[in-house]
Write an enzyme that holds these catalytic residues in place. Structure first.
Site, short mmCIF file in Angstrom:
data_model
loop_
_atom_site.label_atom_id
_atom_site.label_comp_id
_atom_site.label_asym_id
_atom_site.label_seq_id
_atom_site.Cartn_x
_atom_site.Cartn_y
_atom_site.Cartn_z
N ASN A 149 12.73 -21.74 -2.60
CA ASN A 149 13.13 -20.89 -1.47
C ASN A 149 14.64 -20.97 -1.20
OD1 ASN A 149 10.49 -20.09 -1.09
ND2 ASN A 149 10.05 -21.69 0.42
N GLY A 208 0.83 -1.22 0.00
CA GLY A 208 0.00 0.00 0.00
C GLY A 208 0.85 1.26 0.00
N LEU A 264 -3.39 0.74 11.39
CA LEU A 264 -2.06 0.65 12.02
C LEU A 264 -1.98 -0.56 12.95
CD1 LEU A 264 -1.29 4.44 12.69
CD2 LEU A 264 -0.54 3.02 10.78
N THR A 275 -4.93 -12.22 -4.12
CA THR A 275 -3.61 -12.85 -4.14
C THR A 275 -3.62 -14.13 -4.97
OG1 THR A 275 -2.02 -14.06 -2.75
CG2 THR A 275 -4.22 -13.88 -1.89
N ASP A 276 -2.45 -14.51 -5.47
CA ASP A 276 -2.38 -15.79 -6.23
C ASP A 276 -2.61 -16.99 -5.32
OD1 ASP A 276 0.08 -15.89 -4.85
OD2 ASP A 276 1.29 -16.31 -6.63
N GLU A 277 -2.52 -16.77 -3.99
CA GLU A 277 -2.71 -17.90 -3.06
C GLU A 277 -4.13 -18.43 -3.07
OE1 GLU A 277 0.65 -16.79 0.26
OE2 GLU A 277 -0.99 -18.11 0.76
N TYR A 291 -5.39 -17.88 5.96
CA TYR A 291 -5.14 -16.61 5.25
C TYR A 291 -5.73 -16.65 3.84
CZ TYR A 291 -2.76 -13.36 2.12
OH TYR A 291 -2.51 -12.44 1.14
N LYS A 340 -8.88 -14.57 2.16
CA LYS A 340 -8.69 -13.73 0.96
C LYS A 340 -9.64 -14.20 -0.15
CE LYS A 340 -6.16 -10.84 0.12
NZ LYS A 340 -6.34 -9.37 0.27
N PRO A 354 15.63 -19.54 9.20
CA PRO A 354 14.80 -20.75 9.35
C PRO A 354 14.10 -21.13 8.05
CG PRO A 354 13.67 -18.86 10.30
CD PRO A 354 14.99 -18.35 9.81
P1 NAD Z 1 0.95 -5.68 5.05
O1 NAD Z 1 0.66 -6.70 6.10
O2 NAD Z 1 2.33 -5.13 4.92
O3 NAD Z 1 -0.02 -4.42 5.23
C1 NAD Z 1 -1.37 -4.54 5.53
C2 NAD Z 1 -1.86 -3.15 5.94
O4 NAD Z 1 -3.28 -3.23 6.21
C3 NAD Z 1 -1.22 -2.62 7.23
O5 NAD Z 1 -0.86 -1.27 7.06
C4 NAD Z 1 -2.31 -2.76 8.28
O6 NAD Z 1 -2.23 -1.81 9.32
C5 NAD Z 1 -3.57 -2.55 7.42
N1 NAD Z 1 -4.75 -3.16 8.02
C6 NAD Z 1 -4.87 -4.43 8.51
N2 NAD Z 1 -6.12 -4.62 8.99
C7 NAD Z 1 -6.80 -3.45 8.80
C8 NAD Z 1 -8.12 -3.03 9.07
N3 NAD Z 1 -9.00 -3.84 9.65
N4 NAD Z 1 -8.49 -1.79 8.70
C9 NAD Z 1 -7.60 -0.94 8.11
N5 NAD Z 1 -6.33 -1.29 7.84
C10 NAD Z 1 -5.93 -2.53 8.18
O7 NAD Z 1 0.45 -6.34 3.70
P2 NAD Z 1 1.01 -6.28 2.21
O8 NAD Z 1 2.01 -7.35 2.04
O9 NAD Z 1 1.33 -4.89 1.87
O10 NAD Z 1 -0.30 -6.75 1.41
C11 NAD Z 1 -1.25 -5.79 0.96
C12 NAD Z 1 -2.36 -6.51 0.22
O11 NAD Z 1 -1.81 -7.24 -0.88
C13 NAD Z 1 -3.10 -7.55 1.05
O12 NAD Z 1 -4.46 -7.51 0.72
C14 NAD Z 1 -2.48 -8.88 0.66
O13 NAD Z 1 -3.38 -9.95 0.83
C15 NAD Z 1 -2.20 -8.62 -0.80
N6 NAD Z 1 -1.09 -9.39 -1.41
C16 NAD Z 1 0.15 -9.36 -0.83
C17 NAD Z 1 1.21 -10.03 -1.45
C18 NAD Z 1 2.60 -10.02 -0.87
O14 NAD Z 1 3.47 -10.73 -1.39
N7 NAD Z 1 2.89 -9.24 0.15
C19 NAD Z 1 0.98 -10.73 -2.65
C20 NAD Z 1 -0.32 -10.76 -3.19
C21 NAD Z 1 -1.33 -10.06 -2.55
O1 DAU Z 2 1.70 -15.44 -3.02
C1 DAU Z 2 1.27 -14.22 -2.50
C2 DAU Z 2 1.38 -14.26 -0.99
O2 DAU Z 2 2.76 -14.24 -0.67
C3 DAU Z 2 0.65 -13.12 -0.28
O3 DAU Z 2 -0.72 -13.24 -0.54
C4 DAU Z 2 0.92 -13.16 1.24
O4 DAU Z 2 0.32 -12.04 1.87
C5 DAU Z 2 2.41 -13.14 1.45
O5 DAU Z 2 2.68 -13.25 2.84
C6 DAU Z 2 3.09 -14.27 0.70
O6 DAU Z 2 2.75 -15.57 1.26
P1 DAU Z 2 3.87 -16.72 1.40
O7 DAU Z 2 3.44 -17.66 2.44
O8 DAU Z 2 4.25 -17.25 0.08
O9 DAU Z 2 5.08 -15.78 1.90
P2 DAU Z 2 6.17 -15.98 3.07
O10 DAU Z 2 7.14 -14.87 2.91
O11 DAU Z 2 5.55 -16.18 4.40
O12 DAU Z 2 6.87 -17.34 2.64
C7 DAU Z 2 7.48 -17.48 1.36
C8 DAU Z 2 8.04 -18.89 1.29
O13 DAU Z 2 9.13 -19.02 2.20
C9 DAU Z 2 7.05 -19.97 1.69
O14 DAU Z 2 7.26 -21.13 0.90
C10 DAU Z 2 7.38 -20.27 3.14
C11 DAU Z 2 8.88 -20.03 3.18
N1 DAU Z 2 9.40 -19.52 4.48
C12 DAU Z 2 8.83 -18.41 5.00
C13 DAU Z 2 9.27 -17.91 6.19
C14 DAU Z 2 8.62 -16.67 6.81
C15 DAU Z 2 10.49 -20.15 5.09
O15 DAU Z 2 11.03 -21.15 4.58
N2 DAU Z 2 10.93 -19.64 6.28
C16 DAU Z 2 10.35 -18.55 6.88
O16 DAU Z 2 10.80 -18.15 7.99
#
Ligand code: NAD
Ligand code: DAU
Length: 336
Positions: free
Chosen positions: A247, A14, A36, A124-126, A148, A152, A203
């Site tokens: 990974n 964001g 926040l 998300t792709d998940e 999660y 979503k 880890p």
């Molecule tokens: P993040 O956890 O860094 O940020 C989430 C933000 O949402 C935070 O600022 C938090 O304070 C706010 N928030 C949480 N609950 C809230 C509520 N009830 N009301 C208002 N604000 C609230 O997440 P991110 O990694 O930036 O992900 C953002 C979006 O993208 C999410 O919807 C996530 O599912 C999606 N997404 C993330 C990834 C990734 O790899 N990070 C990939 C695909 C999709």
């Molecule tokens: O694919 C999109 C998603 O990617 C988003 O929707 C989620 O918000 C975002 O958290 C992310 O999910 P993942 O579970 O793929 O991300 P994470 O960084 O938690 O883990 C990435 C890969 O690494 C996964 O296979 C788990 C592994 N992992 C993760 C952590 C935190 C480890 O091996 N060790 C770790 O400590």
């Protein structure tokens, strides 16, 4: 003048998106609504505080009064707000259902009442689940595997239903794993960079061969912008980086970039229900003229450099999360 409500704008993607929009468009006004939570951080937007086109509002997307009040002042919504960490959802799923499903519902209701012109939901792709061969298209069924990804998927399907049932002008993006500046250091890449800087073990779950498709956050932001400007109403768009890696590959690259030894890698017990591979077909968004610009090597280097230069930002966060980490270590990061 486009007036955009960006929910979750103090989080990782964001805050990068708000910066991207203000840098690329003169005629844009952005209201950030963010609760926040532990993951939200106003500091992520510090450099924008003096920009008159940006306003921050501290509030929750599940709060109907707040949401209605803000919705009456905007024409576009981009909903990033969510609980986002898979491991946390495995410990405690309640907040995921509350924000990712109920919060999305409150935003949709208000958007319907105030007749917004665009409601872009960040999914998300998940939501597709795991795939061993081939890649998911937008029309494939959703088979999420964690609390999660299920929450979503609930939000994603609700958004679709508001288009079909009420004609709300919605768009959905489903992106792959983002990485880059301002990512909370609980996710793989920032956790491993910051641990490696401190010579703390990395880890790695299971056999380390789970595959994710990595996209540099700025490429996701330009993809979201492309969908906002050129996407067809009611449609969903995959946004992927085209960088599928195990990974262990990412882990070794991080150690190499920091000049740290491989001995820091610590194999630990696997994540329950751990999806083996994510892969999405991005031909649909490429048809509207988008493609990723960052190569994985350059993106990883830029990310490592950012965490090296911004140590105060992540050290403060990691110190605050000590209590959570202790609990989490007992649950998952014990030796296999
Ligand atoms: P993040 O956890 O860094 O940020 C989430 C933000 O949402 C935070 O600022 C938090 O304070 C706010 N928030 C949480 N609950 C809230 C509520 N009830 N009301 C208002 N604000 C609230 O997440 P991110 O990694 O930036 O992900 C953002 C979006 O993208 C999410 O919807 C996530 O599912 C999606 N997404 C993330 C990834 C990734 O790899 N990070 C990939 C695909 C999709
Ligand atoms: O694919 C999109 C998603 O990617 C988003 O929707 C989620 O918000 C975002 O958290 C992310 O999910 P993942 O579970 O793929 O991300 P994470 O960084 O938690 O883990 C990435 C890969 O690494 C996964 O296979 C788990 C592994 N992992 C993760 C952590 C935190 C480890 O091996 N060790 C770790 O400590």
């Amino acid at each position: 003048m486009q007036k955009i409500l960006v929910t979750g704008g103090a989080g990782f993607i964001g805050s990068n998106f708000v910066r991207y929009m203000l840098n690329n468009y003169e005629n844009v006004h952005i209201i950030v609504l963010d609760a926040l939570t532990y993951a939200g951080n106003r500091e992520n937007l510090n450099d924008l505080e003096s920009d008159p086109r940006y306003i921050f509002y501290h509030g929750d997307i599940t709060d109907r009064k707040v949401v209605n009040n803000l919705m009456s002042n905007v024409d576009t919504v981009v909903n990033f707000a969510a609980e986002t960490h898979v491991d946390r959802s495995i410990h405690k799923a309640g907040e995921f259902i509350n924000t990712d499903v109920k919060g999305t519902f409150e935003l949709l209701e208000a958007a319907k009442t105030y007749k917004v012109e665009r409601f872009l939901h960040i999914s998300t792709d998940e939501v597709y689940g795991s795939i061993l061969d081939g890649s998911f298209k937008e029309t494939d069924p959703l088979e999420p595997n964690s609390p999660y990804s299920s929450s979503k998927a609930g939000g994603d399907l609700l958004v679709r239903s508001y288009f079909v049932t009420y004609g709300l002008p919605v768009l959905i993006t489903r992106s792959s794993n983002n990485y880059g500046p301002y990512q909370y250091p609980e996710k793989l890449i920032p956790l491993f960079i910051t641990n490696a800087i401190d010579d703390i073990p990395l880890p790695l779950y299971g056999d380390g061969k789970n595959i994710r498709d990595w996209i540099y956050v700025e490429d996701n932001c330009s993809g979201i912008d492309a969908v906002l400007q050129k996407g067809e109403i009611g449609q969903t768009y995959n946004i992927g980086g085209g960088n599928e890696r195990e990974n262990i590959y990412i882990t070794e690259k991080i150690l190499d970039l920091l000049g740290k030894p491989r001995s820091l890698i610590k194999p630990v017990k696997d994540r329950p229900g751990h999806d083996r591979r994510y892969s999405i077909d991005t031909s649909k968004i490429r048809e509207i003229g988008w493609k990723p610009e960052y190569d994985l090597q350059d993106g990883l280097k830029a990310t490592v450099d950012w965490y090296v230069k911004n140590e105060a930002w992540w050290r403060q966060i990691k110190e605050k999360s000590e209590a959570y980490k202790a609990f989490y270590d007992v649950q998952y990061n014990n030796n296999k």
